[in-house]
Design a protein around this motif. Structure first.
Motif, PDB file in Angstrom:
ATOM      1  N   SER A 150     -16.632  -8.246  -5.276  1.00  0.00           N
ATOM      2  CA  SER A 150     -16.866  -6.764  -5.718  1.00  0.00           C
ATOM      3  C   SER A 150     -16.992  -5.850  -4.415  1.00  0.00           C
ATOM      4  O   SER A 150     -16.535  -4.830  -4.466  1.00  0.00           O
ATOM      5  CB  SER A 150     -18.238  -6.557  -6.414  1.00  0.00           C
ATOM      6  OG  SER A 150     -18.416  -5.433  -6.971  1.00  0.00           O
ATOM      7  N   LYS A 152     -15.717  -6.278  -1.576  1.00  0.00           N
ATOM      8  CA  LYS A 152     -14.339  -6.200  -0.755  1.00  0.00           C
ATOM      9  C   LYS A 152     -13.479  -5.286  -1.560  1.00  0.00           C
ATOM     10  O   LYS A 152     -12.940  -4.522  -0.932  1.00  0.00           O
ATOM     11  CB  LYS A 152     -13.878  -7.588  -0.912  1.00  0.00           C
ATOM     12  CG  LYS A 152     -14.321  -8.588   0.365  1.00  0.00           C
ATOM     13  CD  LYS A 152     -13.689  -9.792   0.338  1.00  0.00           C
ATOM     14  CE  LYS A 152     -14.325 -10.975   1.488  1.00  0.00           C
ATOM     15  NZ  LYS A 152     -13.608 -12.142   1.598  1.00  0.00           N
ATOM     16  N   ALA A 153     -13.672  -5.260  -2.885  1.00  0.00           N
ATOM     17  CA  ALA A 153     -12.870  -4.325  -3.812  1.00  0.00           C
ATOM     18  C   ALA A 153     -13.385  -2.964  -3.508  1.00  0.00           C
ATOM     19  O   ALA A 153     -12.369  -2.089  -3.309  1.00  0.00           O
ATOM     20  CB  ALA A 153     -13.143  -4.718  -5.208  1.00  0.00           C
ATOM     21  N   LYS A 154     -14.484  -2.560  -3.189  1.00  0.00           N
ATOM     22  CA  LYS A 154     -15.002  -1.240  -3.086  1.00  0.00           C
ATOM     23  C   LYS A 154     -14.764  -1.053  -1.554  1.00  0.00           C
ATOM     24  O   LYS A 154     -14.211   0.374  -1.381  1.00  0.00           O
ATOM     25  CB  LYS A 154     -16.684  -1.256  -3.066  1.00  0.00           C
ATOM     26  CG  LYS A 154     -17.233  -1.268  -4.413  1.00  0.00           C
ATOM     27  CD  LYS A 154     -18.650  -1.333  -4.287  1.00  0.00           C
ATOM     28  CE  LYS A 154     -19.208  -1.511  -6.024  1.00  0.00           C
ATOM     29  NZ  LYS A 154     -20.792  -1.380  -6.143  1.00  0.00           N
ATOM     30  N   LYS A 156     -12.169  -2.017   0.037  1.00  0.00           N
ATOM     31  CA  LYS A 156     -10.524  -1.859  -0.146  1.00  0.00           C
ATOM     32  C   LYS A 156     -10.656  -0.536  -0.825  1.00  0.00           C
ATOM     33  O   LYS A 156      -9.578   0.583  -0.168  1.00  0.00           O
ATOM     34  CB  LYS A 156      -9.845  -2.700  -0.859  1.00  0.00           C
ATOM     35  CG  LYS A 156      -8.510  -2.717  -0.946  1.00  0.00           C
ATOM     36  CD  LYS A 156      -7.729  -3.711  -1.582  1.00  0.00           C
ATOM     37  CE  LYS A 156      -6.242  -3.656  -1.778  1.00  0.00           C
ATOM     38  NZ  LYS A 156      -5.648  -4.794  -2.525  1.00  0.00           N
ATOM     39  N   ALA A 157     -10.994   0.023  -1.859  1.00  0.00           N
ATOM     40  CA  ALA A 157     -11.056   1.339  -2.429  1.00  0.00           C
ATOM     41  C   ALA A 157     -11.433   2.577  -1.460  1.00  0.00           C
ATOM     42  O   ALA A 157     -10.486   3.538  -1.335  1.00  0.00           O
ATOM     43  CB  ALA A 157     -11.727   1.415  -3.736  1.00  0.00           C
ATOM     44  N   LEU A 158     -12.403   2.112  -0.774  1.00  0.00           N
ATOM     45  CA  LEU A 158     -13.004   3.294   0.211  1.00  0.00           C
ATOM     46  C   LEU A 158     -11.681   3.299   1.417  1.00  0.00           C
ATOM     47  O   LEU A 158     -11.436   4.557   2.025  1.00  0.00           O
ATOM     48  CB  LEU A 158     -14.177   2.699   1.008  1.00  0.00           C
ATOM     49  CG  LEU A 158     -15.431   3.089   0.013  1.00  0.00           C
ATOM     50  CD1 LEU A 158     -16.733   2.584   0.386  1.00  0.00           C
ATOM     51  CD2 LEU A 158     -15.512   4.372  -0.836  1.00  0.00           C
ATOM     52  N   SER A 159     -11.266   2.407   1.744  1.00  0.00           N
ATOM     53  CA  SER A 159     -10.200   2.377   2.849  1.00  0.00           C
ATOM     54  C   SER A 159      -8.896   3.230   2.713  1.00  0.00           C
ATOM     55  O   SER A 159      -8.402   3.908   3.193  1.00  0.00           O
ATOM     56  CB  SER A 159      -9.842   0.863   3.212  1.00  0.00           C
ATOM     57  OG  SER A 159     -11.065   0.191   3.713  1.00  0.00           O
ATOM     58  N   GLU A 160      -8.613   2.936   1.134  1.00  0.00           N
ATOM     59  CA  GLU A 160      -7.376   3.498   0.581  1.00  0.00           C
ATOM     60  C   GLU A 160      -7.713   5.032   0.598  1.00  0.00           C
ATOM     61  O   GLU A 160      -6.970   5.932   0.810  1.00  0.00           O
ATOM     62  CB  GLU A 160      -7.115   2.959  -0.690  1.00  0.00           C
ATOM     63  CG  GLU A 160      -6.561   1.678  -0.855  1.00  0.00           C
ATOM     64  CD  GLU A 160      -6.392   0.829  -2.146  1.00  0.00           C
ATOM     65  OE1 GLU A 160      -6.670   1.672  -3.038  1.00  0.00           O
ATOM     66  OE2 GLU A 160      -5.429  -0.041  -2.182  1.00  0.00           O
ATOM     67  N   GLN A 161      -8.813   5.493   0.036  1.00  0.00           N
ATOM     68  CA  GLN A 161      -9.654   6.884  -0.034  1.00  0.00           C
ATOM     69  C   GLN A 161      -9.497   7.417   1.235  1.00  0.00           C
ATOM     70  O   GLN A 161      -8.917   8.727   1.238  1.00  0.00           O
ATOM     71  CB  GLN A 161     -10.810   6.929  -0.483  1.00  0.00           C
ATOM     72  CG  GLN A 161     -10.813   6.736  -2.022  1.00  0.00           C
ATOM     73  CD  GLN A 161     -12.156   6.670  -2.777  1.00  0.00           C
ATOM     74  OE1 GLN A 161     -13.169   7.250  -2.084  1.00  0.00           O
ATOM     75  NE2 GLN A 161     -12.422   6.304  -3.857  1.00  0.00           N
ATOM     76  N   SER A 164      -5.854   8.051   2.402  1.00  0.00           N
ATOM     77  CA  SER A 164      -5.374   9.086   1.475  1.00  0.00           C
ATOM     78  C   SER A 164      -5.847  10.608   2.191  1.00  0.00           C
ATOM     79  O   SER A 164      -5.081  11.576   2.447  1.00  0.00           O
ATOM     80  CB  SER A 164      -5.711   9.251   0.245  1.00  0.00           C
ATOM     81  OG  SER A 164      -5.534  10.221  -0.713  1.00  0.00           O
TER      82      SER A 164
END
Length: 404
Positions: A150, A152-154, A156-161, A164
């Protein structure tokens, strides 16, 4: 002894008694009954023997099947052992140690069902305890692994944000570059405006809004384009606006950009040309002793809301008339004055000067000006209604300097 055997022994004893004793009457019938009884017992015993043989055969078949299953299991076990020995890491699997949580932590956090399955009096208590601890350790590690996934998923999402937003910032950087260049260009104007609001010019806060804007525009233009060759001064009676302010009954401090106050007094022919007590004086040193120094005054007509221009020397009137062709300032350039003034306005001999159209544009570029009359030599009237003096402070000062 089997019941049939004891019954048979009794029948045989009775027959022997009949053989060796004197034959009584009816001896033959009794002997016949005993023989029949003995046959019946023999038949029953034979039946039971047959049944016992069948049971023995069934038990033997089951025993043979069990023995065969055991033999297969032993063979499979031996085969698996031989295969396990062929695997390189299987030889060291028994030396692997699994780090378990402490016993106290296990007893405090294990489920009630898991703790209830442990019986200290059971012979395999230690084995069951190890199994429960291993199961608890597996459950705990699964929970921790889920939390890690979980997180790691967060991440990854923060890295994508972040990626962006970095792209957005990079795109904004390309947009901010021209804005930065524009800011660099207008920074001298802002500096000029801030310099004008120094304590050395305290009367600027008493100017009406049109004169306030006009003074700032001229100051910025002369600082940025003409190296302070023009000079702007605020002249007039300071006590008059202060008296009017106190008569309004307000004690608030005057702001740097005061709001224009419209008078409620009725407009009369005598008061229609009344100007604000303060006015601006724009002067330029011609550096030629043969010519008089150039200076013009800018007044504000409070009732008509117009800016008028008056030269300090009559010899400079032709210069003002030549700035824009047809703009002589004799009549009002604003359409709104038609509804304010009680009669037609004529500024030919006005004491505070003439309301040239370009002067109004220096204060408000959206003012609706009446087109001035065309020169007598002009016969083209198609663009008359579209006439607008595109004037700004820098262009006006440039034309004045070129004429001088």
């Amino acid at each position: 002894m089997h019941p049939c055997n004891s019954a048979a022994q009794d029948v045989i004893s009775s027959l022997r008694g009949l053989l060796f004793s004197p034959p009584p009457s009816g001896c033959c019938a009794q002997a016949t009954a005993l023989v029949l009884r003995l046959k019946a017992l023999a038949h029953k015993l034979e039946h039971e023997v047959t049944k016992a043989d069948a049971d023995v055969q069934a038990a033997k078949a089951q025993s043979d099947s069990t023995a065969l299953t055991c033999a297969k299991a032993h063979y499979k076990r031996d085969h698996l052992k031989s295969e396990a020995r062929a695997i390189p890491w299987m030889s060291s699997i028994n030396n692997i140690e699994v780090s378990l949580v402490s016993m106290d932590f296990f007893l405090q956090n294990a489920s009630a069902t898991m703790r209830a399955s442990l019986n200290p009096l059971s012979p395999d208590h230690d084995h069951q305890l190890n199994l429960c601890r291993l199961a608890f350790e597996l459950q705990l590690r699964k929970t921790q692994q889920e939390k890690i996934q979980s997180l790691k998923a967060k991440v990854k999402a923060l890295s994508e944000q972040r990626a962006s937003k970095m792209k957005t910032l990079e795109s904004l950087q390309s947009r901010l570059t021209p804005i930065q260049k524009t800011c660099d260009q207008i920074r001298p104007f802002i500096k000029g405006i801030s310099d004008f609001n120094t304590p050395q010019d305290p009367k600027i806060n008493l100017l009406p809004t049109p004169l306030y804007i006009l003074a700032k525009n001229f100051l910025v233009a002369t600082k940025t384009h003409f190296e302070n060759q023009f000079q702007i001064d605020i002249l007039g009676d300071v006590s008059t606006p202060l008296t009017l302010q106190s008569r309004e009954g307000t004690s608030k401090k005057v702001t740097k950009n005061p709001i224009r106050v419209f008078t409620a007094e009725p407009i009369t022919p005598e008061s229609i040309y009344t100007a604000h007590p303060l006015y601006l004086l724009l002067s330029y040193n011609t550096q030629n002793n043969s010519k008089q120094p150039f200076s013009i005054e800018f007044h504000y007509l409070q009732h008509l809301h117009l800016i008028t221009v008056r030269p300090t020397h009559q010899s400079h009137i032709p210069l003002l008339l030549s700035l824009f062709e047809g703009d002589d300032g004799v009549t009002s350039p604003s359409i709104s004055t038609r509804y304010i003034a009680p009669r037609d306005l004529d500024f030919t001999n006005c004491e505070v000067g003439r309301p040239y159209c370009w002067a109004q544009w220096l204060v408000d570029s959206s003012i609706d000006c009446v087109p001035p009359p065309l020169p007598l030599s002009s016969s083209d009237t198609s663009n008359r209604t579209q006439y607008t003096p595109k004037a700004n402070a820098a262009s006006i000062l440039g034309k004045i300097k070129a004429s001088l």
